[in-house]
Design an enzyme around this catalytic site. Structure first.
Site, PDB file in Angstrom:
ATOM      1  N   HIS A  31    -128.757  39.311  -8.440  1.00 30.66           N
ATOM      2  CA  HIS A  31    -127.909  38.702  -7.413  1.00 30.66           C
ATOM      3  C   HIS A  31    -128.598  37.454  -6.873  1.00 30.66           C
ATOM      4  O   HIS A  31    -129.799  37.483  -6.578  1.00 30.66           O
ATOM      5  CB  HIS A  31    -127.667  39.688  -6.273  1.00 30.66           C
ATOM      6  CG  HIS A  31    -126.796  39.135  -5.194  1.00 30.66           C
ATOM      7  ND1 HIS A  31    -125.441  38.983  -5.346  1.00 30.66           N
ATOM      8  CD2 HIS A  31    -127.090  38.666  -3.956  1.00 30.66           C
ATOM      9  CE1 HIS A  31    -124.925  38.468  -4.246  1.00 30.66           C
ATOM     10  NE2 HIS A  31    -125.906  38.255  -3.381  1.00 30.66           N
ATOM     11  N   GLY A  71    -123.900  33.513 -19.902  1.00 31.18           N
ATOM     12  CA  GLY A  71    -124.936  34.462 -20.274  1.00 31.18           C
ATOM     13  C   GLY A  71    -126.342  33.917 -20.217  1.00 31.18           C
ATOM     14  O   GLY A  71    -127.179  34.290 -21.052  1.00 31.18           O
ATOM     15  N   SER A  72    -126.675  33.070 -19.235  1.00 30.19           N
ATOM     16  CA  SER A  72    -128.022  32.517 -19.188  1.00 30.19           C
ATOM     17  C   SER A  72    -129.056  33.591 -18.861  1.00 30.19           C
ATOM     18  O   SER A  72    -130.165  33.585 -19.416  1.00 30.19           O
ATOM     19  CB  SER A  72    -128.102  31.361 -18.188  1.00 30.19           C
ATOM     20  OG  SER A  72    -127.986  31.816 -16.859  1.00 30.19           O
ATOM     21  N   ASN A  73    -128.725  34.524 -17.978  1.00 29.23           N
ATOM     22  CA  ASN A  73    -129.654  35.620 -17.713  1.00 29.23           C
ATOM     23  C   ASN A  73    -129.750  36.558 -18.907  1.00 29.23           C
ATOM     24  O   ASN A  73    -130.821  37.093 -19.202  1.00 29.23           O
ATOM     25  CB  ASN A  73    -129.231  36.381 -16.458  1.00 29.23           C
ATOM     26  CG  ASN A  73    -129.842  35.778 -15.206  1.00 29.23           C
ATOM     27  OD1 ASN A  73    -131.051  35.646 -15.080  1.00 29.23           O
ATOM     28  ND2 ASN A  73    -128.989  35.393 -14.259  1.00 29.23           N
ATOM     29  N   ASN A  79    -128.678  44.937 -11.686  1.00 33.17           N
ATOM     30  CA  ASN A  79    -127.901  43.723 -11.433  1.00 33.17           C
ATOM     31  C   ASN A  79    -128.829  42.639 -10.896  1.00 33.17           C
ATOM     32  O   ASN A  79    -129.809  42.930 -10.214  1.00 33.17           O
ATOM     33  CB  ASN A  79    -126.791  43.992 -10.422  1.00 33.17           C
ATOM     34  CG  ASN A  79    -125.909  42.767 -10.198  1.00 33.17           C
ATOM     35  OD1 ASN A  79    -125.455  42.140 -11.150  1.00 33.17           O
ATOM     36  ND2 ASN A  79    -125.679  42.422  -8.940  1.00 33.17           N
ATOM     37  N   ASP A  81    -123.976  45.186  -3.840  1.00 33.77           N
ATOM     38  CA  ASP A  81    -125.252  44.482  -3.641  1.00 33.77           C
ATOM     39  C   ASP A  81    -126.157  45.187  -2.642  1.00 33.77           C
ATOM     40  O   ASP A  81    -126.861  44.543  -1.854  1.00 33.77           O
ATOM     41  CB  ASP A  81    -124.990  43.037  -3.180  1.00 33.77           C
ATOM     42  CG  ASP A  81    -124.229  42.228  -4.206  1.00 33.77           C
ATOM     43  OD1 ASP A  81    -124.361  42.519  -5.411  1.00 33.77           O
ATOM     44  OD2 ASP A  81    -123.487  41.310  -3.815  1.00 33.77           O
ATOM     45  N   GLU A 119    -122.636  52.295  -5.410  1.00 35.80           N
ATOM     46  CA  GLU A 119    -121.227  52.098  -5.078  1.00 35.80           C
ATOM     47  C   GLU A 119    -121.030  51.006  -4.035  1.00 35.80           C
ATOM     48  O   GLU A 119    -119.991  50.341  -4.011  1.00 35.80           O
ATOM     49  CB  GLU A 119    -120.622  53.408  -4.569  1.00 35.80           C
ATOM     50  CG  GLU A 119    -120.341  54.444  -5.649  1.00 35.80           C
ATOM     51  CD  GLU A 119    -121.570  55.271  -5.987  1.00 35.80           C
ATOM     52  OE1 GLU A 119    -122.672  54.966  -5.458  1.00 35.80           O
ATOM     53  OE2 GLU A 119    -121.437  56.227  -6.768  1.00 35.80           O
ATOM     54  N   ARG A 139    -108.082  49.498 -14.578  1.00 34.14           N
ATOM     55  CA  ARG A 139    -109.535  49.500 -14.425  1.00 34.14           C
ATOM     56  C   ARG A 139    -110.168  50.769 -14.981  1.00 34.14           C
ATOM     57  O   ARG A 139    -111.247  50.726 -15.566  1.00 34.14           O
ATOM     58  CB  ARG A 139    -109.900  49.343 -12.944  1.00 34.14           C
ATOM     59  CG  ARG A 139    -109.495  48.003 -12.340  1.00 34.14           C
ATOM     60  CD  ARG A 139    -110.292  46.872 -12.978  1.00 34.14           C
ATOM     61  NE  ARG A 139    -111.715  47.043 -12.793  1.00 34.14           N
ATOM     62  CZ  ARG A 139    -112.377  46.735 -11.677  1.00 34.14           C
ATOM     63  NH1 ARG A 139    -111.719  46.235 -10.636  1.00 34.14           N
ATOM     64  NH2 ARG A 139    -113.677  46.901 -11.598  1.00 34.14           N
TER      65      ARG A 139
END
Length: 210
Positions: free
Chosen positions: A109, A13-15, A107, A145, A142, A65
């Site tokens: 990346h 969890g550094s971000n 997100n 990235d 969907e 899921r």
């Protein structure tokens, strides 16, 4: 009012920690209001608890899921979340959760998208002879990235770089641009909410002057 934000993690969890630090400033437009992990052993959970942030572990059990994402969605709604930040969350989300949070899920990346989507980005950048590498904050869609880019930062690739050395330099930039992107998104949402509130609660008509 600050936008209530959830962070999804799988590991250290550094971000997430960078977002928590940024959100500690009273003027920051987002509040980290919930941390969800798919792993009970994720080190980031302890960091969140020390910061006084509610945490929840929602594990992926087998192929269930749909149930996993339904539980995440219910938890986000229960905590009145406005934005979601993926921060080292290792599961590719299905169209269900992506669709539910379209335009509200970010997100980070570790590459300069659209270059090197997916995994092992640092090794792939070195193998390709890239001169610049970096990181990208984008909205989640969907397609993996491939969502609209919100922020990017670049670092030079040095002659003696290894994937680990390159990753360490990129991580510094991740911690810088993720809070900036979240602030941008939260600020825009806060302005929209304020405008909507003004429309719903118009000023009373002025009495005519005598």
């Amino acid at each position: 009012m600050r936008v209530r934000t959830a962070v999804l993690i799988s590991g250290r969890g550094s971000n997430m920690a960078a977002l928590i630090r940024a959100a500690a400033a009273p003027a920051f437009p987002a509040e980290i209001a919930l941390v969800i992990s798919d792993r009970a052993a994720a080190a980031g959970l302890a960091l969140a608890r020390v910061a006084g942030i509610p945490t929840k572990v929602i594990e992926v059990r087998g192929a269930a899921r749909a149930r996993h994402e339904a539980e995440i969605d219910a938890m986000l709604e229960r905590h009145r979340i406005g934005l979601v930040c993926l921060a080292g969350y290792l599961h590719v989300l299905t169209p269900f959760l992506v669709g539910r949070w379209r335009g509200r899920m970010l997100n980070i990346h570790p590459s300069l998208l659209p270059a090197f989507p997916g995994l092992e980005t640092h090794a792939r950048a070195l193998a390709a002879g890239a001169k610049l590498h970096g990181c990208t904050v984008h909205l989640v869609t969907e397609q993996l990235d491939s969502g609209p880019i919100l922020a990017q930062a670049a670092v030079p690739v040095l002659p003696d770089d290894t994937p680990e050395r390159l990753a360490a330099r990129v991580l510094i930039q991740e911690h810088r641009i993720y809070p900036l992107a979240l602030a941008m998104m939260a600020g825009a949402r806060a302005e929209t909410a304020a405008a909507d509130a003004a429309l719903m609660n118009p000023l009373p008509a002025l009495e005519p002057a005598p």
